[in-house]
Scaffold this active site. Sequence first.
Site, PDB file in Angstrom:
ATOM      1  CB  SER A 138      18.481 -31.679  49.066  1.00 29.06           C
ATOM      2  OG  SER A 138      17.768 -32.365  48.084  1.00 29.06           O
TER       3      SER A 138
ATOM      4  CB  SER B 190      15.704 -30.419  46.428  1.00 25.56           C
ATOM      5  OG  SER B 190      15.915 -30.504  47.812  1.00 25.56           O
TER       6      SER B 190
ATOM      7  CE  LYS C   7      15.162 -27.586  49.749  1.00 22.38           C
ATOM      8  NZ  LYS C   7      15.821 -28.891  49.990  1.00 22.38           N
TER       9      LYS C   7
HETATM   10  N1  GLN Z   1      17.728 -36.230  44.997  1.00 22.51           N
HETATM   11  C1  GLN Z   1      17.232 -36.841  46.171  1.00 22.51           C
HETATM   12  C2  GLN Z   1      15.738 -37.038  46.066  1.00 22.51           C
HETATM   13  O1  GLN Z   1      15.194 -36.593  45.120  1.00 22.51           O
HETATM   14  C3  GLN Z   1      17.557 -36.030  47.391  1.00 22.51           C
HETATM   15  C4  GLN Z   1      16.623 -34.906  47.647  1.00 22.51           C
HETATM   16  C5  GLN Z   1      16.791 -34.278  49.004  1.00 22.51           C
HETATM   17  O2  GLN Z   1      17.802 -34.493  49.690  1.00 22.51           O
HETATM   18  N2  GLN Z   1      15.787 -33.528  49.427  1.00 22.51           N
HETATM   19  O3  GLN Z   1      15.121 -37.615  46.889  1.00 22.51           O
END
Ligand code: GLN
Length: 475
Positions: free
Chosen positions: A176, A152, A77
């Site tokens: 994410s 994400s 990532k």
């Molecule tokens: N959707 C969650 C957020 O926006 C999780 C994102 C993540 O795990 N980086 O915070």
Amino acid sequence: MSKFYSSLSEIKSGLQSSEITVEGLVKNYLSQIEQNAHLNAFNEVFAQEALQHAQDLDNRLKQGKTGKLAGMVIAIKDNICYKDHKVSASSKILAGFQSIYSATIVERLLAEDAIIIGRCNCDEFAMGASNESSYYGPVKNYADETKVSGGSSGGSAVAVQANMCHAAIGTDTGGSVRQPAAFCGVIGLKPTYGRVSRHGLIAYASSFDQAGPITRSVEDAALLLEVMAGADDYDSTTAQKPVPAYAADLKKSTEKKKIAYLQESISSPGVDAEVKSNLIQAIDKLRAEGHTVKPIAFEYLDYLVPAYYILVTAEASSNLARFDGVHYGYRSPAATDLVTTYKKSRSEGFGKEVKRRIMLGTFVLSAGYYDAYYAKAQKVRRLIQEKTDMIFEEYDFILMPTAPEPAYSIGKQETDPVVSYLADIFTVQASLTGSPAISIPTGNNNNGLPLALQLLAKRFNEQELLNFSKYFMEL
Ligand code: GLN
């Protein structure tokens, strides 16, 4: 479509019998990346470098001197630092920035001969659940290109889904790794908080962030975890506990387990009908196999998302203060002095969602509101942790959907961000408690979109979780 290998052991036997070479594998992935460039899964592909690594590895394979991950071609990532490579967190503010060191996990993966084929698109600073907040645009789901990848770590999940690499490493703050894996029909594992070093991850919310593998098999998830996990002098929140041989000790679970599931995940009107029936089917199958599966009421359910968003935005507002137009990446050309450098660089460099969260986080930490929001949310986090620990005194696992609905349409913009935040309801519990959790693919819905279920276990019980996941995958 190039050949899918379900696990590294399959690749290894191909390499041993000289049926394939690592160079050939990398070439296949590169052509798959090229053919699917429109999915937008990669922010950058390290083509030449990956080929060179592959040739070197093929030579060393002949001499029999290779690491545990020889033949494993992975993507990372784009919020994981890799020395002398660009890293952007899919944000304009880091445009052009190059990392001067590697994350501990990257060093450990490379030391075992993993090949890194590129850096994957993600939500900006990992803030989001659909990859639509990326400065580089959304990632398309390979199962249906009109749908989101999830997020994400959307690019990482699609890269594995579309066979552009064998596995990928994402980061999971509130889901994410697990949720995009669920949207893309692959496995996503979030380790226990403290199991894997965060050194060299671009921080979002430091008391939540964990890196985790996205794979096609439980074996590979176990192996990647084993390589990445363990104490690190550069991250004092890593546990000193020895790292089990997750892969070597991976055994399909045979014991009868006690499993809890959230009553609301079946009764709530907010959960998609096929997601519910998918869960009910799994419960029936597990019961038929002799496991004890019982509904539980989690009294803090309504507080999971609010507590999570108060805490992560607070931590993010502090973590993102370093992007000031001076130290890293983008500086506004219109800046004339120190204050305008800060203001203009940050205004122009951050996207809308990131700004919203910095403002929210700054607000909940501000003198007049600290006790009402941040301190309160910390207390709620403790209550959620204690209640979850109590559940694990009685049960081995908690079973729930990974997300309330399958991948949705790209551009289905919610006008109210709170509505989107609520979709994180099932993933944030493990993040608030630091528990390990895995998303396991369970086939497709009637429209051919992947469905998934999530299992949570007690902190540091990854081995048991992986063993049971192996059994569950074949159920
Ligand atoms: N959707 C969650 C957020 O926006 C999780 C994102 C993540 O795990 N980086 O915070």
